[in-house]
Scaffold this motif. Structure first.
Motif, short mmCIF file in Angstrom:
data_model
loop_
_atom_site.label_atom_id
_atom_site.label_comp_id
_atom_site.label_asym_id
_atom_site.label_seq_id
_atom_site.Cartn_x
_atom_site.Cartn_y
_atom_site.Cartn_z
N THR A 28 0.64 -1.19 0.07
CA THR A 28 0.14 0.03 0.08
C THR A 28 0.90 1.17 0.01
N VAL A 29 1.93 0.96 0.51
CA VAL A 29 3.06 2.25 0.73
C VAL A 29 4.44 1.66 0.05
N ASP A 30 5.09 2.63 -0.69
CA ASP A 30 6.51 2.20 -1.30
C ASP A 30 7.25 3.83 -1.12
N TRP A 31 7.79 4.42 0.04
CA TRP A 31 8.40 5.65 0.06
C TRP A 31 9.66 5.54 0.50
N THR A 32 10.66 6.53 -0.21
CA THR A 32 11.98 6.72 0.22
C THR A 32 12.20 8.02 0.47
N ASP A 33 12.85 8.02 1.79
CA ASP A 33 13.46 9.17 2.32
C ASP A 33 14.31 9.85 1.63
N PRO A 34 14.27 11.13 1.06
CA PRO A 34 15.33 11.66 0.29
C PRO A 34 16.65 11.52 0.81
N MET A 35 17.51 11.09 0.18
CA MET A 35 18.93 10.98 0.63
C MET A 35 19.95 12.28 0.52
N ASP A 36 19.48 13.20 -0.04
CA ASP A 36 20.10 14.34 -0.12
C ASP A 36 19.58 15.63 0.80
N ASP A 37 18.66 15.05 1.68
CA ASP A 37 17.80 16.12 2.61
C ASP A 37 18.75 15.83 3.86
N PRO A 38 19.51 16.96 4.37
CA PRO A 38 20.12 16.87 5.55
C PRO A 38 19.47 16.74 6.87
N LYS A 39 17.95 16.69 6.75
CA LYS A 39 17.22 16.31 7.99
C LYS A 39 16.28 15.06 7.56
N ARG A 40 16.94 14.07 7.20
CA ARG A 40 16.19 12.85 6.92
C ARG A 40 15.32 12.62 7.88
#
Length: 70
Positions: A28-40
């Motif tokens: 139902t969900v497939d999400w990736t936390d942005p790797m380039d975001d310093p506030k992962r």
């Protein structure tokens, strides 16, 4: 993915920055936390369960945790 007042299985799979959620085996969900975001968002934390409505009643048959092997 399930009806009201019906037990269901939910799988949460976290691998690195990727989070997948499956309900009764259906993704139902497939999400990736942005790797380039310093506030992962999700690098460590807690397990939590929540009911969104004040009158909600939640019942758990089994809650299991299994770490993934690297």
């Amino acid at each position: 993915a399930h009806g009201p007042d019906e037990f269901f299985t939910e799988g949460v799979i976290c691998e690195g920055p990727r989070v997948r959620i499956l309900v009764n085996g259906q993704q139902t969900v497939d999400w990736t936390d942005p790797m380039d975001d310093p506030k992962r968002h999700f690098t460590k934390g807690y397990f939590a369960v929540q009911a969104h409505d004040p009158g909600s009643v939640m019942t758990f048959k089994t809650i299991e945790y299994k770490p993934l092997k690297k």
